[in-house]
Design a protein around this motif. Structure first.
Motif, PDB file in Angstrom:
ATOM      1  N   PRO A  66      -1.687   5.855 -13.991  1.00 31.96           N
ATOM      2  CA  PRO A  66      -2.770   4.907 -13.686  1.00 31.96           C
ATOM      3  C   PRO A  66      -2.721   3.679 -14.589  1.00 31.96           C
ATOM      4  N   MET A  67      -3.247   2.566 -14.082  1.00 29.70           N
ATOM      5  CA  MET A  67      -3.324   1.339 -14.874  1.00 29.70           C
ATOM      6  C   MET A  67      -4.263   1.508 -16.062  1.00 29.70           C
ATOM      7  N   CYS A  68      -5.313   2.298 -15.864  1.00 25.65           N
ATOM      8  CA  CYS A  68      -6.345   2.482 -16.862  1.00 25.65           C
ATOM      9  C   CYS A  68      -7.180   3.689 -16.432  1.00 25.65           C
ATOM     10  N   LEU A 113      -7.050  -4.314  -7.563  1.00 28.79           N
ATOM     11  CA  LEU A 113      -6.100  -4.923  -6.626  1.00 28.79           C
ATOM     12  C   LEU A 113      -5.177  -3.903  -5.969  1.00 28.79           C
ATOM     13  N   ALA A 114      -4.697  -2.960  -6.758  1.00 31.85           N
ATOM     14  CA  ALA A 114      -3.684  -2.013  -6.271  1.00 31.85           C
ATOM     15  C   ALA A 114      -4.304  -0.645  -6.040  1.00 31.85           C
ATOM     16  N   GLU A 115      -3.855   0.001  -4.984  1.00 30.82           N
ATOM     17  CA  GLU A 115      -4.294   1.368  -4.718  1.00 30.82           C
ATOM     18  C   GLU A 115      -3.707   2.313  -5.765  1.00 30.82           C
ATOM     19  N   PRO A 116      -4.317   3.464  -5.979  1.00 29.87           N
ATOM     20  CA  PRO A 116      -3.723   4.444  -6.881  1.00 29.87           C
ATOM     21  C   PRO A 116      -2.287   4.782  -6.480  1.00 29.87           C
ATOM     22  N   ASP A 117      -1.458   4.995  -7.480  1.00 28.56           N
ATOM     23  CA  ASP A 117      -0.053   5.362  -7.290  1.00 28.56           C
ATOM     24  C   ASP A 117       0.737   4.270  -6.573  1.00 28.56           C
ATOM     25  N   ARG A 140       5.380  -1.305 -11.698  1.00 28.78           N
ATOM     26  CA  ARG A 140       6.645  -1.888 -12.157  1.00 28.78           C
ATOM     27  C   ARG A 140       6.452  -3.351 -12.524  1.00 28.78           C
ATOM     28  N   LEU A 141       5.659  -4.069 -11.750  1.00 30.84           N
ATOM     29  CA  LEU A 141       5.411  -5.478 -12.056  1.00 30.84           C
ATOM     30  C   LEU A 141       4.694  -5.621 -13.386  1.00 30.84           C
ATOM     31  N   VAL A 142       3.669  -4.791 -13.608  1.00 29.29           N
ATOM     32  CA  VAL A 142       2.907  -4.857 -14.856  1.00 29.29           C
ATOM     33  C   VAL A 142       3.776  -4.419 -16.032  1.00 29.29           C
ATOM     34  N   ALA A 178      -7.417  -7.645 -17.508  1.00 26.36           N
ATOM     35  CA  ALA A 178      -6.264  -7.682 -16.604  1.00 26.36           C
ATOM     36  C   ALA A 178      -6.004  -6.304 -16.001  1.00 26.36           C
ATOM     37  N   ARG A 179      -6.031  -5.255 -16.809  1.00 26.20           N
ATOM     38  CA  ARG A 179      -5.776  -3.914 -16.260  1.00 26.20           C
ATOM     39  C   ARG A 179      -6.926  -3.454 -15.370  1.00 26.20           C
ATOM     40  N   ALA A 180      -8.142  -3.833 -15.738  1.00 20.98           N
ATOM     41  CA  ALA A 180      -9.275  -3.517 -14.864  1.00 20.98           C
ATOM     42  C   ALA A 180      -9.095  -4.204 -13.513  1.00 20.98           C
TER      43      ALA A 180
END
Length: 390
Positions: free
Chosen positions: A116-118, A22-26, A32-34, A15-17
Motif C-alpha cells: 500500500p501507498m500508506c 488516485l490509484a486503486e489498491p494493488d 512503480r511510478l512512485v 502526496a502519498r495520501a
C-alpha cells in the motif's frame, strides 16, 4: 482537469495520501511510478501527462503502458485535495502512516509493488507493534455455530499468549474472532476494505470501534472510499502480509478467505486450516486447502501458536533442517536451499527475500541445485526434492 494541485504535493504525507485516492489498491503501475520518481514528483509527472506531455520514466509499467495507467488516474484529479481526508481521519482520532515510519508494519514491504501507498489508522496501538506477533483468523461470513465456537476458542487462546488476532471486520468468522479477542482484553487488528470515515459493515460498527479503542483499525484507502467487492479481494493481501501466520477457520469451496491463504503462502507465511464435518459445505474450503496445498491442520490454540514465530524470539537450539541436508553446498547454495519451504513451493521473488541474497546469486544457486537434483522447478515456483539418505 487541473494544471496544478491546490496543496503542497511535494509534502510526502500529502502526496502519498493523494496517491491512495488516485490509484486503486494493488495498482502496481502507480507503485512503480512512485518508487521510481517519488510520490510528489510522480504527481508532477501525472499533471504533465494529463496535458498530453509524457516525460520519460526510467521504468516500464508492469502491464500495458503509461498512457493506459494515466487514463485510470486522471479522472480523480478533479477536486483532489487529501487535506480533507486528513482532517476527517484526525477528527476521528486517527492518523496516516507512511512506509519507513516506526509504526509501519515491516511485513507489508514484502508485498513489493503490491504494497500500500500508506495506511490510514484509527487505534490505541500502532500497527507495527500489533503485527510483530500476530495471526490472522479468517473465514466465511455465513459461518456456522461450529465455526464460531472454534474461532472463539482460537482467538481467546491467542490472547492468552499475547498474540494479536488480525481479521477483516466482516460478519461471521471475522466478527467472532474480534469479539472473542476483546472479551479477554487481547490485542486486535482489523483491516478494512473501505474508508475509515464509517466502519463497514454497519452492523459491526460498534465492534470495530471497540477494536480501535484497544488495538487498531487500518485501511489503505482514504476516508470516503466505498468498500467495493474488488477492494475486499485486494484487502485480503494486507491481512496476509500483516499477520505472521494465517488460519482459515471455516470457509466454503470458493470463499474469499482462500485468497488470503493463497497470498500468505506466496509470502512464505505458515497457513493453517481447521477441519470441519465432512458433510458441511461451510468447511469445504478448509478441506480443499488441506488436500490441495501445504496448509497445516490445526485444531486448537496451541497448534495455531506453533505457526507463529514472533519477531525477536530466539532461534531454536536444534537446527531447523535435517542433518546432512546442506552438506556439500557452498554458503550461498545452502542459504537458498534452506530458504525454500520444507513442503510446497515458493516463487523466485519469495526465495530472494527469504534467502537475503541478490537475484543473480539466487538464480545461480537454484541452477546448481536443480542440476544436482536437490530442487525442481514447478511452473513459476521452486520446491525441494526429497533426498533419501542412508
Amino acid at each position: 482537469m487541473p494544471d496544478r494541485l491546490p496543496f503542497d504535493h511535494l509534502d510526502e504525507h500529502l502526496a502519498r495520501a493523494a496517491w491512495s485516492r488516485l490509484a486503486e489498491p494493488d495498482d502496481r503501475a502507480a507503485n512503480r511510478l512512485v518508487a521510481t520518481l517519488g510520490a510528489g514528483p510522480a504527481l508532477d509527472w501525472l499533471l504533465h501527462a494529463n496535458r498530453g506531455l509524457f516525460p520519460a520514466v526510467p521504468a516500464q509499467p508492469p502491464r500495458g503502458d503509461w498512457r493506459t495507467a494515466v487514463a485510470r488516474w486522471t479522472p480523480r484529479l478533479a477536486d483532489l485535495d487529501p487535506r480533507r481526508e486528513l482532517d476527517v481521519i484526525a477528527r476521528r482520532g486517527g492518523d496516516l502512516i507512511l512506509p519507513g515510519s516506526p509504526a509501519w508494519p515491516a511485513g507489508l514491504d514484502e508485498l513489493g509493488e503490491s504494497a500500500p501507498m500508506c495506511l490510514w489508522v484509527i487505534g490505541a496501538r500502532d500497527p507495527a507493534t500489533l503485527a510483530a506477533s500476530s495471526v490472522a483468523l479468517v473465514g466465511s461470513r455465513a459461518s456456522t455455530a461450529y465455526g464460531e465456537r472454534v474461532t472463539t476458542d482460537l482467538a481467546m487462546g491467542m490472547a492468552d499468549k499475547s498474540i494479536t488476532v488480525v481479521s477483516g471486520g466482516a460478519y461471521g468468522i471475522d466478527a467472532a474472532a474480534h469479539r472473542a479477542t476483546l472479551s479477554v482484553h487481547g490485542p486486535a487488528l482489523a483491516v478494512m476494505a473501505g474508508g475509515l470515515d464509517r466502519y463497514y459493515p454497519n452492523g459491526n460498527s460498534q465492534l470495530l470501534a471497540q477494536v480501535a479503542a484497544t488495538g487498531a483499525v487500518v485501511a489503505e484507502v482514504p476516508p470516503g472510499t466505498a468498500p467495493m467487492r474488488t477492494r475486499f479481494l485486494s484487502r485480503n493481501r494486507l491481512i496476509a502480509a500483516l499477520a505472521r501466520a494465517t488460519v482459515v477457520v471455516e470457509a466454503a469451496w470458493r470463499s474469499g478467505a482462500l485468497s488470503t491463504a493463497a497470498k500468505a503462502a506466496e509470502l512464505l507465511r505458515p497457513v493453517g486450516a481447521v477441519p470441519g464435518p465432512v458433510t458441511s459445505a461451510a468447511s469445504a474450503g478448509c478441506h480443499r486447502l488441506l488436500r490441495e496445498s501445504d496448509a497445516i491442520c490445526v485444531t486448537d490454540a496451541a497448534e495455531v501458536a506453533e505457526l507463529v514465530q514472533p519477531v525477536g524470539t530466539a532461534l531454536p537450539e536444534e537446527p531447523v533442517v535435517a542433518a546432512g541436508l546442506l552438506d556439500d553446498l557452498d554458503p550461498e547454495q545452502a542459504r537458498v536451499l534452506d530458504a525454500l519451504p520444507a513442503r510446497g513451493e515458493a516463487v523466485f521473488g519469495a526465495v530472494v527475500r527469504s534467502a537475503g541474497l541478490d537475484e543473480v546469486s539466487v538464480r545461480a544457486a537454484l541452477g546448481f541445485l536443480e542440476l544436482a537434483g536437490r530442487v525442481t522447478r514447478d511452473g513459476s515456483g521452486w520446491r525441494r526434492v526429497r533426498v533419501r539418505r542412508g
